[in-house]
Design a protein around this motif. Sequence first.
Motif, short mmCIF file in Angstrom:
data_model
loop_
_atom_site.label_atom_id
_atom_site.label_comp_id
_atom_site.label_asym_id
_atom_site.label_seq_id
_atom_site.Cartn_x
_atom_site.Cartn_y
_atom_site.Cartn_z
N ILE A 79 40.76 -5.65 86.57
CA ILE A 79 39.50 -4.91 86.41
C ILE A 79 39.59 -3.99 85.19
CG2 ILE A 79 37.86 -3.38 87.55
CD1 ILE A 79 39.16 -4.20 90.21
N SER A 99 38.04 3.58 81.51
CA SER A 99 38.25 2.27 82.14
C SER A 99 39.17 2.38 83.34
CB SER A 99 38.87 1.28 81.15
OG SER A 99 38.12 1.21 79.98
N SER A 103 37.81 1.84 87.14
CA SER A 103 38.38 0.67 87.83
C SER A 103 39.05 1.08 89.13
CB SER A 103 39.41 -0.04 86.94
OG SER A 103 38.82 -0.43 85.74
#
Lengths: 226, 221
Positions: A79, A99, A103
């Motif tokens: 992910i 990120s 995630s």
Amino acid sequence: MSTWDRFVDTFFNGKVMLKYLPDILSGMVVTIELAVLIVLSGLAAGLALALVRSLAIRPLNWLIIFIVDLFRSLPPLVIIVLMYFGLPYAEISPSGFVSTWLSLAFVLMAFSEEIFWAGITSVHKGQWEASRSTGLSFGQTLINVVLPQALRLTIPPLTNRTIAITKGTALGTVVAVTEILGEASSAVSNSYNPSPLMMGAAAYLVLFLPVVVLARRLETKFAWKR
Amino acid sequence: MIQTFFNIEIIAAAWPIVLSGLLNTILLSLIVVPLGLFGGLILALLASVKNPLVRWPLMAWVDFFRAFPPLVLLILLFAGLPFAGLELGGFACVAIAFFLNTGAYYGEIFRAGIDSVPAGQVEAGRSTGLSRLQAMGYIVLPQAVRNVLPDLLSNTLEVVKLTSLGSVVAVPELLYQARQAQSLTYNPTPIVVAAIIYFLMLWPLVRLLSRLENRALAGRR
């Protein structure tokens, strides 16, 4: 130099350690920031989804179940990589920090929703009926009667999951987040000495070992009575 | 959008690379899952010796690996050991790291399972003339495993997902191959395909688990 001295000089080199201590400390700050963000947003989103699910709106529940299943079956690293290396092709460029945060928060959301939901469904139907019949609304019943019982039940599995997922902050190093492992790795290649890595390892233990021990206590305290 | 993230031509071109990654992921899982189970079983059997001198170090061992991120362990082996003159490949490092890390988790699960079997079972078994080891192997373990089967499955799911860490130390598993294909084609499609493969591969297990867990938690009341 004896073998032992050489070993210490290589893996626990005082000069190298002193030089890179500030880097490791700043890495710890980033790791803590990430961890706190992940735990707060992940658990809040998981609880919110579980509450929405208790409204029993069919299509909405299917959607929730799909999202939960999706984030339970994808490896967190996949992910993170997808967000960091994939999204820029759609003109969205989240930083490595964002990120990693999003995630892992999604993953924690999925796991905690399952646990919260199991907790809510485990509260006996009679509890709902009794409290509704005293004139409490659906929301009041949920918050004042069901959740206090449900949450207690969810603590042992929840602490376990939360720790396992929060440890994943180390994955951020793959997308250039300057957390502990990232700082330690670059210090190793700069100094050509593995001591910073040992420091990094110690830093993780300093951060997470107390949490693990605390979790063990909580688990014993709230353990399921058989 | 579909041209970018799900480009058929790219899928066709990258398919052999991604497929070899998938095979390696399956192979890796087939190695590290039994390895972790084996390590866990040893830990749990040791813990069933009710001696505090054995039990406390074991608890510390397990807590240590619960606190230690698996990626850090992997990097420590991969980047640290060469300084001690020990150059293990990425694959060997993954195997060792998983043996230690997932072994600790499996160990906790087995231990809980063994604890859940009433002491009377062992006593009955022993009184029929079975040795301690026989009683453990034939009477306690089968019941213990059945009692914690959902947890064992759930941990196995995590272990399979964790094999994606191999990509960091250049083990050519699914995620690594997808990244390679992505940088060759300048297109994110291979990573999307890898994600879809992970999902399709693990979804049935997730469905099964969510049923088992709901039933288990609901049954506690």
